[in-house]
Scaffold this active site. Structure first.
Site, short mmCIF file in Angstrom:
data_model
loop_
_atom_site.label_atom_id
_atom_site.label_comp_id
_atom_site.label_asym_id
_atom_site.label_seq_id
_atom_site.Cartn_x
_atom_site.Cartn_y
_atom_site.Cartn_z
N GLU A 269 -27.84 14.64 15.37
CA GLU A 269 -26.43 15.57 14.95
C GLU A 269 -25.29 14.73 14.90
O GLU A 269 -24.77 14.04 15.80
CB GLU A 269 -26.47 16.66 16.04
CG GLU A 269 -25.42 17.58 15.55
CD GLU A 269 -25.04 18.19 14.29
OE1 GLU A 269 -24.21 18.52 13.71
OE2 GLU A 269 -26.42 18.57 13.83
N THR A 311 -26.52 20.07 7.83
CA THR A 311 -27.91 19.69 8.64
C THR A 311 -29.10 20.00 8.12
O THR A 311 -30.11 19.24 7.99
CB THR A 311 -27.65 20.26 10.03
OG1 THR A 311 -26.63 19.76 10.81
CG2 THR A 311 -28.94 19.71 11.00
N HIS A 425 -22.98 18.42 18.39
CA HIS A 425 -22.52 18.96 17.18
C HIS A 425 -20.87 19.28 17.24
O HIS A 425 -20.30 19.28 18.30
CB HIS A 425 -23.11 20.41 17.07
CG HIS A 425 -22.96 21.15 15.86
ND1 HIS A 425 -21.84 21.69 15.53
CD2 HIS A 425 -23.92 21.45 15.16
CE1 HIS A 425 -22.03 22.10 14.49
NE2 HIS A 425 -23.40 22.04 14.11
N ASP A 484 -27.48 12.79 10.39
CA ASP A 484 -27.50 13.77 9.47
C ASP A 484 -26.29 13.84 8.62
O ASP A 484 -26.43 13.98 7.24
CB ASP A 484 -27.93 15.23 10.07
CG ASP A 484 -26.85 15.79 10.90
OD1 ASP A 484 -26.04 15.02 11.43
OD2 ASP A 484 -26.95 16.93 11.56
N HIS A 485 -25.13 13.73 9.22
CA HIS A 485 -23.98 14.01 8.12
C HIS A 485 -22.49 13.17 8.87
O HIS A 485 -22.64 12.72 10.09
CB HIS A 485 -23.76 15.43 7.72
CG HIS A 485 -23.66 16.30 9.12
ND1 HIS A 485 -22.79 16.45 9.85
CD2 HIS A 485 -24.53 17.19 9.41
CE1 HIS A 485 -22.80 17.29 10.98
NE2 HIS A 485 -24.12 17.84 10.54
#
Length: 632
Positions: A269, A311, A425, A484-485
């Site tokens: 994450e 995500t 996150h 993921d990003h």
């Protein structure tokens, strides 16, 4: 000029209304307030910059004015004595949408779309994320509302005069016709094909309100008016793409080296590549991953390619090797499609397939989508023991999550385990009081909290790897780790830029929007760093090569055997081995020197990559894999 209707009374009413200071001030406040905040949106999120007098800034401003004029004309026709109340209601409703836009854009780098709005309760950021995303200057978004309320209160004394409907209709239609004509002119002078592949371009050129009308129109056309049956032309488009793809020469490095072995793929994450091999005051941020790099292949130019699904899009890319949806999230829009996914391919070879994520199963519609892509079992928040002392961020801390997940796997037969971490996150506020890692000058900042979160996740991975070794799985499992990003919205990345020593340009931003891809298996060259440019769409074909099976429907490339590297981003930008094309600038720059390229140097790539997105969109929208296609 003689009055048209009502013996001159209607025109007289309009003229009186115009010269009454309170009424005139109301209209001025409405238009001025809206123009200011709509322009503020475009500039504050970085869509537009520079003087308002230059193109495309002037087009955006003027088209926004005419759009507001159109809205005012509609209100004027539909409402008589309550027209001022109606204007206020319209103001409040559009302001709410604008607040949603600005929050969504700062995190996802694009305006909010209709499919996302439909599921906003399921994908909206948490309260702490919203607080971080808001800026003090955002008060501009509501400044004119108290003024309108005050003026509306004063109208109670003077009253609002009635205007006959025919007069309102004639006036409104005339104003609307002028506004629509102006908007169509601006539209025709835009790069219309870009509207299909770069949502930001629409808002940049014609304003955020025009974007939402275009978005609704596109959604209606795509989901209601468009025939979803795969046509001969669609089939030919898809088959030609795959036929040309199969002709691309490649080597056969490492083919089948992990055939029949377990596969564990871990999506990290908000984990960006710049964290690796970095220190703060002599302390390694990711000591465990740094150690793993020495025993693995590391792809240093690996980019995330997510769209509105964030995500969930990363999950989709890695397990299906298709691009995410142009609007909204694939997980919401296409859970009923047929997919040639990694879980399905491995199930055919006798593998058990698991997916683990310690959050609500309804979030991103995961429970339904995981069935569509073929996972046997999905373990979510209710399947884990969650002691209060082990909660980090949004839920169960990754240290406990990874170990508990490993316990749930039947290790008596080959398995594919897809694990999605959660602790790091955005916006990392839960790590503010964490003192396990001293972040030095960044203490108390969002960036410092992120570094602490990343260090915690690294520690969780370290414990997980040790447990794999204890259970004899480390040398019998293909391990794939990737991010993921992005970790930060661009306008919240000052400390990150300072840490990396880069400026605030779009070129530098895009250049550093990389996530790690680490692949470990005995027999791969230990410590090898691959500089080929790739993205999450390339994970499936790369894994398939190592495990010795074919993936004819994958759109990505095998990064261990491809000569050409590139990553197409869902927003329309793309990165190659030598240059970066930035869609919202419409320009390309040399990766090393930053030199602006001539259009002739990249136009062929642009057309090819645009076609690739078109093929993927057609596959998704027409559910093309449900049909028999001539693909080898």
């Amino acid at each position: 000029m003689k009055p048209i209707l009502n013996n001159g009374k209607a025109n007289l009413n309009i003229n009186i209304e115009i010269i009454e200071p309170q009424k005139a001030l109301y209209w001025i406040a409405f238009f001025a307030g809206f123009l200011i905040k709509l322009t503020y949106f475009n500039y504050s999120v970085g869509l537009n910059f520079g003087s308002i007098l230059t193109s495309p800034n002037s087009r955006m401003f003027i088209s926004t004015f005419f759009f507001l004029l159109l809205v005012a004309a509609i209100v004027f026709v539909l409402f008589n004595k309550k027209r001022y109340i109606a204007l206020l209601v319209v103001d409040v409703l559009i302001t709410i949408l604008l607040v949603a836009d600005i929050l969504y854009f700062r995190y996802y780098r694009c305006p909010i779309t209709l499919p996302v709005l439909a599921q906003i309760s399921l994908v909206a950021p948490a309260g702490d994320s919203i607080n971080v995303l808001l800026n003090p200057t955002d008060v501009i978004l509501i400044l004119e509302i108290p003024v309108l309320l005050r003026l509306l209160f004063l109208f109670r004394k003077s009253g609002v005069k009635s205007i006959p409907f025919p007069t309102r209709l004639v006036t409104g239609v005339l104003v609307a016709a002028i506004s629509i004509g102006a908007l169509r002119l601006f539209y025709k002078n835009s790069d219309i094909p870009m509207f299909n592949y770069d949502r930001n371009y629409v808002a940049k050129e014609l304003g955020i309100l025009y974007f939402h009308v275009h978005d609704v129109q596109a959604y209606v056309n795509e989901n209601i008016l468009t025939n979803k049956v795969l046509t001969k032309e669609d089939k030919q488009l898809i088959e030609e793409f795959y036929a040309n793809k199969s002709k691309v020469p490649k080597t056969d490095n490492y083919h089948g080296i992990a055939q029949g072995k377990n596969l564990i793929m871990m999506q990290l994450e908000s984990f960006q590549a710049f964290l690796l091999n970095r220190e703060i005051d002599g302390r390694e941020i990711t000591p465990n991953l740094n150690k793993l790099l020495k025993e693995s292949v590391f792809f240093e130019n690996f980019h995330y390619q997510v769209g509105g699904g964030n995500t969930s899009d990363a999950e989709f890319l890695s397990n299906n090797s298709l691009y995410p949806a142009q609007q909204g999230a694939v997980y919401f829009r296409y859970p009923g499609n047929t997919y040639h996914s990694l879980p399905k391919l491995l199930k055919k070879q006798g593998y058990d397939t698991y997916v683990f994520h310690a959050y609500h199963p309804s979030f991103w519609n995961r429970a339904n989508m995981y069935k569509a892509v073929g996972f046997d079992k999905f373990y979510s928040s209710g399947d884990f023991i969650t002691p209060a002392e082990e909660i980090e961020g949004w839920g169960l801390g990754d240290k406990s999550f990874l170990l508990q997940s490993l316990e749930k796997i039947d290790k008596s037969k080959p398995f594919y385990s897809f694990m999605i971490t959660l602790s790091s996150h955005y916006a990392y506020g839960s790590f503010e009081d964490n003192d396990e890692f001293d972040v030095g000058e960044y203490e108390g900042t969002t960036f410092g909290n992120y570094i602490k979160a990343a260090h915690y996740v690294d520690s969780a991975i370290g414990g997980f790897l040790e447990e794999l070794k204890k259970q004899g799985l480390y040398d019998n499992t293909l391990l794939v780790f990737y991010g993921d990003h992005h970790a930060f919205p661009k306008d919240k990345s000052e400390d990150m830029q300072h840490f990396l020593g880069i400026d605030d340009s779009e070129f530098e931003w895009l250049k550093y929007q990389k996530v790690p891809l680490i692949i470990h298996y005995p027999g791969l060259k230990n410590g090898e760093v691959m500089d080929i440019t790739g993205g999450q769409i390339d994970i499936l074909p790369t894994v398939a090569n190592l495990m010795g099976f074919e993936v004819p429907y994958a759109m990505g490339k095998d990064l261990l055997n491809s000569e050409e590297g590139y990553a197409i981003l869902r927003g329309g930008s793309y990165i190659t081995d030598s240059y970066i094309y930035i869609s919202n600038l419409g320009e390309a720059f040399d990766k090393k020197t930053g030199r602006k390229l001539e259009e002739k140097e990249y136009e062929k790539d642009f057309e090819r990559f645009e076609k690739e997105l078109e093929v993927s969109d057609t596959i998704l929208h027409k559910n093309a894999f449900k049909y028999k296609l001539n693909i080898n």
